[in-house]
Design a protein around this motif. Sequence first.
Motif, PDB file in Angstrom:
ATOM      1  N   ALA A  58      13.823  51.730  -2.174  1.00 41.99           N
ATOM      2  CA  ALA A  58      13.606  52.424  -0.899  1.00 41.99           C
ATOM      3  C   ALA A  58      14.697  52.014   0.095  1.00 41.99           C
ATOM      4  N   THR A  59      15.364  52.992   0.655  1.00 44.93           N
ATOM      5  CA  THR A  59      16.440  52.712   1.612  1.00 44.93           C
ATOM      6  C   THR A  59      15.888  52.630   3.031  1.00 44.93           C
ATOM      7  N   PRO A  60      16.557  51.900   3.912  1.00 44.48           N
ATOM      8  CA  PRO A  60      16.097  51.779   5.302  1.00 44.48           C
ATOM      9  C   PRO A  60      16.065  53.136   6.004  1.00 44.48           C
ATOM     10  N   SER A  61      15.121  53.296   6.919  1.00 50.06           N
ATOM     11  CA  SER A  61      14.973  54.555   7.649  1.00 50.06           C
ATOM     12  C   SER A  61      16.068  54.757   8.687  1.00 50.06           C
ATOM     13  N   GLY A  62      16.835  53.731   8.973  1.00 45.29           N
ATOM     14  CA  GLY A  62      17.919  53.817   9.950  1.00 45.29           C
ATOM     15  C   GLY A  62      18.427  52.433  10.278  1.00 45.29           C
ATOM     16  N   THR A  63      19.124  52.312  11.402  1.00 42.28           N
ATOM     17  CA  THR A  63      19.674  51.013  11.797  1.00 42.28           C
ATOM     18  C   THR A  63      18.893  50.360  12.926  1.00 42.28           C
ATOM     19  N   GLY A  64      17.922  51.078  13.467  1.00 39.05           N
ATOM     20  CA  GLY A  64      17.087  50.554  14.545  1.00 39.05           C
ATOM     21  C   GLY A  64      15.644  50.938  14.323  1.00 39.05           C
TER      22      GLY A  64
END
Length: 117
Positions: A11-17
Amino acid sequence: MSEIEGIDPHATPSGTGCADCDAVGGWWFHLRRCAQCGHIGCCDSSPAQHATAHWRSTGHPLVQSFEPGEEWYWDYPAGTLYESGPALAPPTGHPADQPAPGPADRVPQDWPELLHR
């Protein structure tokens, strides 16, 4: 590697914040990444505490710090800190030039007084 319930290493991160803070123009202190779905939420010291809210709404039990250089996991149901665990899909932290607290243009001057302790 054996599978661990609550962790999807792909699962990849939903964004950088913090996805929820970004949606409403809020700010955060530190970031946490859901180990199951990649949702990025703000920590419990942050005003909105979105990482914990994500756990409560989804039941996804584990988060990993999304601060550069930190690898620890927090298990919400057990209330347990793990110094390390399985590697998650990159990136493993927000960009190094992104400040904490952040984002810089939304952090109030009195931010230390607004943190949950």
